[in-house]
Design a protein around this motif. Structure first.
Motif, short mmCIF file in Angstrom:
data_model
loop_
_atom_site.label_atom_id
_atom_site.label_comp_id
_atom_site.label_asym_id
_atom_site.label_seq_id
_atom_site.Cartn_x
_atom_site.Cartn_y
_atom_site.Cartn_z
N GLU A 64 0.84 -1.19 0.00
CA GLU A 64 0.00 0.00 0.00
C GLU A 64 0.89 1.25 0.00
OE1 GLU A 64 -3.56 -0.11 -0.16
OE2 GLU A 64 -2.86 -2.11 -0.74
N GLN A 65 0.28 2.31 -0.45
CA GLN A 65 1.01 3.58 -0.53
C GLN A 65 1.54 3.98 0.84
OE1 GLN A 65 -1.32 6.68 -2.29
NE2 GLN A 65 0.44 7.95 -2.78
N GLY A 66 2.80 4.35 0.89
CA GLY A 66 3.39 4.80 2.14
C GLY A 66 4.06 3.70 2.94
N VAL A 67 3.93 2.47 2.52
CA VAL A 67 4.57 1.36 3.22
C VAL A 67 5.88 1.03 2.53
CG1 VAL A 67 4.35 -1.05 3.93
CG2 VAL A 67 2.33 0.44 3.94
N GLU A 68 6.97 1.03 3.30
CA GLU A 68 8.29 0.80 2.71
C GLU A 68 8.52 -0.70 2.47
OE1 GLU A 68 9.99 3.63 6.09
OE2 GLU A 68 11.56 2.93 4.72
N LYS A 69 8.64 -1.09 1.23
CA LYS A 69 8.78 -2.51 0.91
C LYS A 69 10.14 -3.06 1.36
CE LYS A 69 10.14 -1.64 -3.89
NZ LYS A 69 9.81 -1.92 -5.32
N ASP A 70 11.15 -2.21 1.43
CA ASP A 70 12.46 -2.68 1.89
C ASP A 70 12.50 -2.80 3.41
OD1 ASP A 70 14.06 -0.68 -0.64
OD2 ASP A 70 13.40 -2.78 -0.70
N LYS A 71 11.57 -2.16 4.05
CA LYS A 71 11.48 -2.21 5.51
C LYS A 71 10.67 -3.42 5.95
CE LYS A 71 11.41 -0.31 9.68
NZ LYS A 71 12.65 -0.13 10.46
N PHE A 72 9.61 -3.68 5.24
CA PHE A 72 8.70 -4.77 5.56
C PHE A 72 8.74 -5.78 4.42
CE2 PHE A 72 6.97 -2.75 9.25
CZ PHE A 72 6.95 -1.39 8.98
N LEU A 73 9.57 -6.81 4.59
CA LEU A 73 9.75 -7.80 3.55
C LEU A 73 8.71 -8.91 3.69
CD1 LEU A 73 13.65 -8.17 3.61
CD2 LEU A 73 12.25 -6.71 2.14
N ILE A 74 8.06 -9.23 2.60
CA ILE A 74 7.02 -10.25 2.62
C ILE A 74 7.38 -11.36 1.67
CG2 ILE A 74 4.62 -10.73 2.02
CD1 ILE A 74 3.96 -7.90 3.05
N ASN A 75 7.24 -12.58 2.17
CA ASN A 75 7.49 -13.77 1.37
C ASN A 75 6.33 -14.73 1.51
OD1 ASN A 75 8.46 -16.01 0.04
ND2 ASN A 75 10.37 -16.14 1.15
N HIS A 76 5.76 -15.10 0.39
CA HIS A 76 4.61 -16.03 0.40
C HIS A 76 5.07 -17.29 -0.30
CE1 HIS A 76 -0.07 -16.12 0.17
NE2 HIS A 76 0.41 -17.33 0.31
N ALA A 77 5.78 -18.14 0.45
CA ALA A 77 6.51 -19.26 -0.14
C ALA A 77 5.62 -20.44 -0.51
CB ALA A 77 7.59 -19.72 0.83
N SER A 78 4.49 -20.57 0.14
CA SER A 78 3.62 -21.71 -0.15
C SER A 78 2.17 -21.26 0.00
CB SER A 78 3.90 -22.86 0.80
OG SER A 78 3.36 -22.61 2.08
N LEU A 79 1.26 -22.16 -0.30
CA LEU A 79 -0.17 -21.82 -0.23
C LEU A 79 -0.69 -21.74 1.20
CD1 LEU A 79 -1.55 -23.92 -3.21
CD2 LEU A 79 -1.34 -21.44 -3.07
N THR A 80 0.17 -22.03 2.17
CA THR A 80 -0.27 -21.96 3.56
C THR A 80 0.63 -21.10 4.44
OG1 THR A 80 0.95 -23.98 4.11
CG2 THR A 80 -1.36 -24.24 3.45
N LEU A 81 1.62 -20.45 3.87
CA LEU A 81 2.57 -19.70 4.70
C LEU A 81 2.98 -18.39 4.05
CD1 LEU A 81 4.57 -19.41 7.09
CD2 LEU A 81 6.20 -20.74 5.73
N SER A 82 2.84 -17.33 4.80
CA SER A 82 3.38 -16.04 4.42
C SER A 82 4.18 -15.51 5.60
CB SER A 82 2.26 -15.05 4.08
OG SER A 82 2.78 -13.75 3.81
#
Lengths: 118, 115
Positions: free
Chosen positions: A59-77
């Protein structure tokens, strides 16, 4: 059914360290998960949409380098708060979207993670 | 774009009295509407949802909500409040082909139940 877990439930860390929060859908598969932040006495603020097998949408204003997200499987983020600072202290909540059948477009929420950065 | 307005940030009800929480929405497409409840230091629990089927939706814990398109409302009610209903309640809307199921939340209504 439709249970979402988060781990850890609370974490205290020193400023400058990184913290990883896990979100799991326990009894359904979720190609889409969401990460929210909630300040005291306030509503939820959507940070990002996590898509399995692809990059997250922030979302706008959220730093992607600050908050890293990984959705590696269909049951885990996972959400990693990098180089955390006291202003990152908050209640972080994830949700998983159940897209199958009658569940339709329903998001089921985890119990939240209380992050305190000293 | 969608938005949600919850009227009243705090509602106080007597045990056994009617609970009425107001929610009005704005949406350019047929919406999906949800009510969630949050207890202190916990995540959100789904109470009920409207997904274009019956306009009167029954949920858990004795709650129900009625979708009124003409009034763009989705108010939540419970005939008789219980002490365990004390919590924060959030109305949310979702919709649109490009929304990815994103929820737009209202500001929330804190319910206090008095003996």
């Amino acid at each position: 059914g439709a249970v979402v877990s988060q781990h850890p439930s609370r974490v205290i860390c020193k400023s400058g360290t990184s913290v990883k929060i896990e979100c799991r859908s326990l009894d359904f598969q979720a190609t889409t998960m969401f990460w929210y932040r909630q300040f005291p006495k306030q509503s939820l603020m959507l940070m990002a949409t996590s898509n399995e097998g692809s990059k997250a949408t922030y979302e706008q204003g959220v730093e992607k380098d600050k908050f890293l997200i990984n959705h590696a499987s269909l049951t885990l983020s996972t959400l990693t708060v990098t180089s955390a600072h006291p202003e990152d202290s908050s209640f972080y909540i994830c949700s998983a979207r159940d897209e199958v059948g009658l569940a339709g477009n329903t998001q089921y929420f985890g119990p939240g993670t209380r992050l305190t950065v000293l | 774009a969608q938005s949600v307005t919850q009227l009243g940030s705090h509602v106080s009800v007597s045990e056994g009295a009617l609970v009425l929480l107001r929610c009005n929405y704005s949406s350019s497409v047929p919406p999906y509407l949800f009510w969630y409840v949050q207890y202190p230091n916990q995540g959100l629990q789904l109470l009920l949802k409207y997904t274009s089927a019956a306009t009167l939706v029954k949920g858990i814990n004795g709650f129900e909500a009625e979708f009124k398109k003409s009034e763009t409302s989705f108010h939540l009610t419970k005939p008789s409040a219980h002490m365990s209903d004390a919590a924060e309640y959030f109305c949310a809307v979702s919709g649109g082909a490009d929304s990815w199921g994103k929820l737009q939340f209202g500001a929330g209504t804190q319910v206090v139940v008095t003996p």
